[in-house]
Motif scaffolding. Structure first.
Motif, PDB file in Angstrom:
ATOM      1  N   UNK A 158       5.735  13.864   0.125  1.00  0.00           N
ATOM      2  CA  UNK A 158       6.326  12.662   0.704  1.00  0.00           C
ATOM      3  C   UNK A 158       5.635  11.430   0.143  1.00  0.00           C
ATOM      4  N   UNK A 163      -2.883  13.938   3.650  1.00  0.00           N
ATOM      5  CA  UNK A 163      -2.990  12.813   2.739  1.00  0.00           C
ATOM      6  C   UNK A 163      -3.505  13.280   1.384  1.00  0.00           C
ATOM      7  N   UNK A 211      -0.238  -1.046  10.079  1.00  0.00           N
ATOM      8  CA  UNK A 211      -0.368   0.282   9.491  1.00  0.00           C
ATOM      9  C   UNK A 211       0.796   1.205   9.633  1.00  0.00           C
ATOM     10  N   UNK A 212       1.980   0.709  10.023  1.00  0.00           N
ATOM     11  CA  UNK A 212       3.141   1.599  10.037  1.00  0.00           C
ATOM     12  C   UNK A 212       3.481   2.034   8.629  1.00  0.00           C
ATOM     13  N   UNK A 213       3.847   3.292   8.500  1.00  0.00           N
ATOM     14  CA  UNK A 213       4.264   3.817   7.204  1.00  0.00           C
ATOM     15  C   UNK A 213       5.756   4.096   7.216  1.00  0.00           C
ATOM     16  N   UNK A 237       0.871  -1.173   0.000  1.00  0.00           N
ATOM     17  CA  UNK A 237       0.000   0.000   0.000  1.00  0.00           C
ATOM     18  C   UNK A 237       0.903   1.217   0.000  1.00  0.00           C
ATOM     19  N   UNK A 252       1.271   5.611  -0.460  1.00  0.00           N
ATOM     20  CA  UNK A 252       0.548   6.856  -0.251  1.00  0.00           C
ATOM     21  C   UNK A 252       1.433   8.032  -0.635  1.00  0.00           C
ATOM     22  N   UNK A 256       8.385   6.450   5.286  1.00  0.00           N
ATOM     23  CA  UNK A 256       8.360   7.650   4.462  1.00  0.00           C
ATOM     24  C   UNK A 256       9.673   7.840   3.724  1.00  0.00           C
ATOM     25  N   UNK A 257       9.575   8.412   2.524  1.00  0.00           N
ATOM     26  CA  UNK A 257      10.746   8.917   1.841  1.00  0.00           C
ATOM     27  C   UNK A 257      11.142  10.264   2.425  1.00  0.00           C
ATOM     28  N   UNK A 258      12.235  10.837   1.921  1.00  0.00           N
ATOM     29  CA  UNK A 258      12.747  12.087   2.479  1.00  0.00           C
ATOM     30  C   UNK A 258      12.047  13.316   1.912  1.00  0.00           C
ATOM     31  N   UNK A 313       1.745  12.171   0.430  1.00  0.00           N
ATOM     32  CA  UNK A 313       1.340  13.245   1.323  1.00  0.00           C
ATOM     33  C   UNK A 313       1.937  14.546   0.807  1.00  0.00           C
ATOM     34  N   UNK A 340       1.621  17.133   7.455  1.00  0.00           N
ATOM     35  CA  UNK A 340       1.349  16.556   6.131  1.00  0.00           C
ATOM     36  C   UNK A 340      -0.134  16.242   5.980  1.00  0.00           C
TER      37      UNK A 340
END
Lengths: 112, 111
Positions: free
Chosen positions: A89, A46, A98-100, A32, A34, A102-104, A36, A44
């Motif tokens: 992001x 969504x 549900x942990x996400x 999954x 996403x 993230x990219x930088x 942001x 952020x």
């Protein structure tokens, strides 16, 4: 090691043109994804998501494409507007809780 | 409409002080998260919680602790603030395995 990579720290686009933001991931268990959007001094918000069973999801001016074989996703914004100027992001999730990850982030500047 | 609120938008503290950052969500979400955002480093997870009185370490828990006594409230504690904890702190909540909703953030400066 980074599991979600946004290799372009910044992107500048003319108003009315297409903005393409890219994201690569390394973990094949991610299912999954996403995007942001973040303005300075705000949290952020969504924007759009895509499940790994799809290769495209569209919402108005925003479209996310997923290429699972390349472990690559992209966000297209058409047409770009000055109000789209923000940091974007990419995030990925593969666990049941549900942990996400993230990219930088990529800072998009849309010039009038 | 989901609402996540954080106790302060801006905070200035001295080195060595104990700092409490509070986060409240009004959507009955099971999951709550604390991140910090620093330029060039993106969002880094400090701690998260899947249920009341439950906590899990994220990627950078050192120097922080958390408390979740009620489902809607998740507190981040800096036991002894240091200058390298100057950052933007973001709280988020979510249902299980869905998008996270973020609060407005707290800009903490430690002098």
């Amino acid at each position: 090691d980074q599991q979600v990579k946004q290799n372009s720290p910044s992107l500048s686009v003319q108003e009315g043109r297409i903005s393409i933001l890219n994201c690569d991931y390394t973990n094949s268990m991610f299912d999954y994804f996403l995007w942001y959007k973040k303005y300075p001094a705000e949290g952020p918000t969504f924007l759009i998501s895509i499940s790994s069973i799809k290769d495209k999801n569209e919402d108005g001016r925003f479209t996310v494409f997923l290429n699972k074989s390349a472990k690559h996703l992209s966000l297209h914004i058409v047409p770009s507007q000055p109000g789209d100027s923000a940091v974007y992001f990419c995030a990925a999730s593969g666990g049941s809780q549900g942990n996400l990850i993230f990219g930088k982030g990529t800072k998009l500047s849309v010039k009038p | 409409d989901v609402k996540v609120t954080q106790s302060s938008r801006y905070l200035v503290k001295r080195t060595g002080e104990k700092v409490f950052l509070e986060c409240v969500q009004d959507m009955d979400h099971e999951n709550m998260f604390w991140y910090r955002q620093d330029p060039g480093l993106g969002l880094r997870l400090i701690y998260f919680s899947y249920d009341v009185k439950m906590k899990e370490k994220g990627d950078i828990p050192e120097g922080y602790s958390v408390s979740r006594e009620k489902k809607e409230r998740f507190s981040l504690i800096l036991e002894s603030a240091s200058t390298n904890q100057t950052s933007m702190y973001l709280c988020a909540s979510s249902l299980v395995a869905s998008e996270q909703y973020f609060g407005p953030g707290t800009r903490l400066t430690v002098t």
